[in-house]
Write an enzyme that holds these catalytic residues in place. Structure first.
Site, PDB file in Angstrom:
ATOM      1  N   TYR A 124       0.810  -1.220   0.000  1.00 36.62           N
ATOM      2  CA  TYR A 124       0.000   0.000   0.000  1.00 36.62           C
ATOM      3  C   TYR A 124       0.841   1.266   0.000  1.00 36.62           C
ATOM      4  CZ  TYR A 124      -4.308  -2.515   0.695  1.00 36.62           C
ATOM      5  OH  TYR A 124      -5.389  -3.324   0.517  1.00 36.62           O
ATOM      6  N   LYS A 191       3.817 -14.240   5.968  1.00 39.78           N
ATOM      7  CA  LYS A 191       4.133 -15.248   4.943  1.00 39.78           C
ATOM      8  C   LYS A 191       5.659 -15.258   4.801  1.00 39.78           C
ATOM      9  CE  LYS A 191       2.664 -18.063   1.650  1.00 39.78           C
ATOM     10  NZ  LYS A 191       1.818 -19.233   1.836  1.00 39.78           N
ATOM     11  N   ASP A 225      -2.170 -17.785   4.870  1.00 37.79           N
ATOM     12  CA  ASP A 225      -3.150 -18.642   4.186  1.00 37.79           C
ATOM     13  C   ASP A 225      -3.794 -19.605   5.192  1.00 37.79           C
ATOM     14  OD1 ASP A 225      -0.529 -19.491   4.279  1.00 37.79           O
ATOM     15  OD2 ASP A 225      -0.604 -20.655   2.446  1.00 37.79           O
ATOM     16  N   ASP A 249      -5.774  -5.958   5.524  1.00 33.77           N
ATOM     17  CA  ASP A 249      -6.943  -5.517   4.768  1.00 33.77           C
ATOM     18  C   ASP A 249      -7.855  -6.707   4.469  1.00 33.77           C
ATOM     19  OD1 ASP A 249      -8.616  -3.897   3.357  1.00 33.77           O
ATOM     20  OD2 ASP A 249      -7.390  -3.820   1.555  1.00 33.77           O
TER      21      ASP A 249
END
Ligand code: NAD
Length: 360
Positions: A124, A191, A225, A249
């Site tokens: 972002y 991640k 995930d 988000d």
């Protein structure tokens, strides 16, 4: 003494839900001097500017704002008024509680999660290079030189910066939030197995910060995930989640979905000295001026604001009033009725009136 608070009605349904929230907040008896300023389409129409300087000046002065949703115009100077406000005021923590209120349609009950999203960097940051542009070609050539890897020439490139500085302050914020709000556990979501040098920093810094809180708040780690699956299967196993911007988000919308959706999802953007409270939902333009949408998300953002300014009793009174009205299910908007076309649904202001009547 009255609290001075900036009020930004916003676009679309913004003025309606902001008005409803303002009335409910005032009904708690807390004295507030509102400073109303325009941002978004209404500001563009009146002053020719989507984000007039007076908006930021007012928020900087008052340190607290309640904000309605603002349309993100396509093809105007900057990407988004919302992102511009967050970046200009360095509101680095986005806090989104997801809590079940009996009476709201949902597959789950008794959910009580808080998402703490890093708000200032990651994908972002707005550092993007368009496919085919000369600088993109140069950048691709440089990256190939240093990484010894191939990038297809027709690629666009988005940059994902994650710093130790921003990771440390958001994780510290999450721990302090947990302590202040008597929360038991923090899960850092990442991640880092794939993005070793960006999410890797986030994870490593989280572990370092967590050491200072050991014995006070439980700390655990989850890969994003897997986190998405766990939240759908066992949401009650989680408490406060802290995440980099993009995952924050996505996961905060997932959490809003767990508790019944956008109509009831409040939020806050918080910096070291300034905080802006707003619903998670946008300006829902098709409902503009219809007195139809649910004011709850904006009113609950007001509850978060009351807590932030130290008006805890008023916050409890207002939240309980919202709970009662939703549980009764009588004076609620269409989205809280068993079917959207239910003829007994009331309007935005009528739901706010019912909440005001319940404030004790
Ligand atoms: P949206 O949240 O405005 O609306 C999507 C749908 O959700 C609506 O059509 C409606 O069915 C439902 N909904 C939203 N709020 C509701 C409420 N209070 N009560 C009942 N139902 C509600 O999302 P969008 O259509 O993707 O975005 C519209 C505009 O809002 C865009 O310009 C977007 O950029 C902007 N936006 C602003 C913010 C913000 O200011 N923080 C956040 C999100 C989107």
């Amino acid at each position: 003494m009255a609290h001075k608070i900036t009020l930004i009605p916003g676009d679309g349904i913004g003025p309606e839900v902001a008005h409803a929230a303002k009335r409910c907040i005032e009904a708690t008896g807390v004295k507030i001097e509102w400073e109303e300023v325009l941002a978004g389409q209404s500001a563009k129409e009146k002053f020719g500017d989507l984000l007039p300087e007076g908006v930021l000046t007012s928020i900087k002065k008052n340190k607290v704002a309640l904000k309605g949703p603002i349309v993100t115009p396509i093809g105007e100077g900057f990407r988004s008024v919302n992102v511009a406000i967050r970046q200009s005021l360095d509101l680095y923590a986005c806090v989104r509680p997801a809590k079940s209120y009996p009476g709201v349609k949902s597959y789950y009950r008794d959910i009580d999660l808080v998402v703490v999203r890093e708000n200032s960097e990651d994908l972002y940051a707005g550092i993007e290079f368009e496919e085919g542009a000369p600088q993109t070609k140069n950048l691709i050539a440089e990256i190939e030189k240093y990484s010894k890897k191939k990038i297809r020439p027709d690629s666009g490139i988005s940059i994902k910066p994650i710093s130790k500085y921003a990771s440390e302050r958001i994780v510290r914020f999450a721990f302090e939030y947990a302590i202040k709000n008597k929360r038991k556990k923090i899960t850092v979501v990442h991640k880092a197995n794939i993005m070793k040098f960006t999410d890797g920093i986030f994870l490593k810094t989280s572990r370092e910060v967590a050491q200072a809180y050991s014995g006070k708040v439980i700390f655990e780690e989850a890969i994003v995930d897997n986190m998405a699956m766990q939240l759908v299967q066992k949401p009650h196993n989680y408490d406060v989640l802290v995440l980099p911007n993009l995952y924050g988000d996505i996961i905060s919308d997932l959490c809003a979905g767990l508790v019944g959706g956008l109509g009831v999802a409040p939020g806050a953007n918080i910096g070291d000295n300034i905080a802006v409270f707003e619903a998670v939902h946008g300006s829902a333009p098709k409902y503009k001026g219809l007195n139809k949408v649910n004011p709850t998300a904006m009113i609950l953002s007001g509850v978060l604001m009351l807590r932030h300014i130290g008006e805890d009793m008023a916050a409890v009174k207002l939240e309980n009033a919202v709970k009662e009205v939703i549980l009764e299910g009588k004076f609620v908007t269409y989205d809280l009725k068993p079917t959207p076309n239910d003829p007994t649904a009331v309007g935005t202001q009528e739901m706010a009136d019912a909440i005001i009547k319940k404030i004790k």
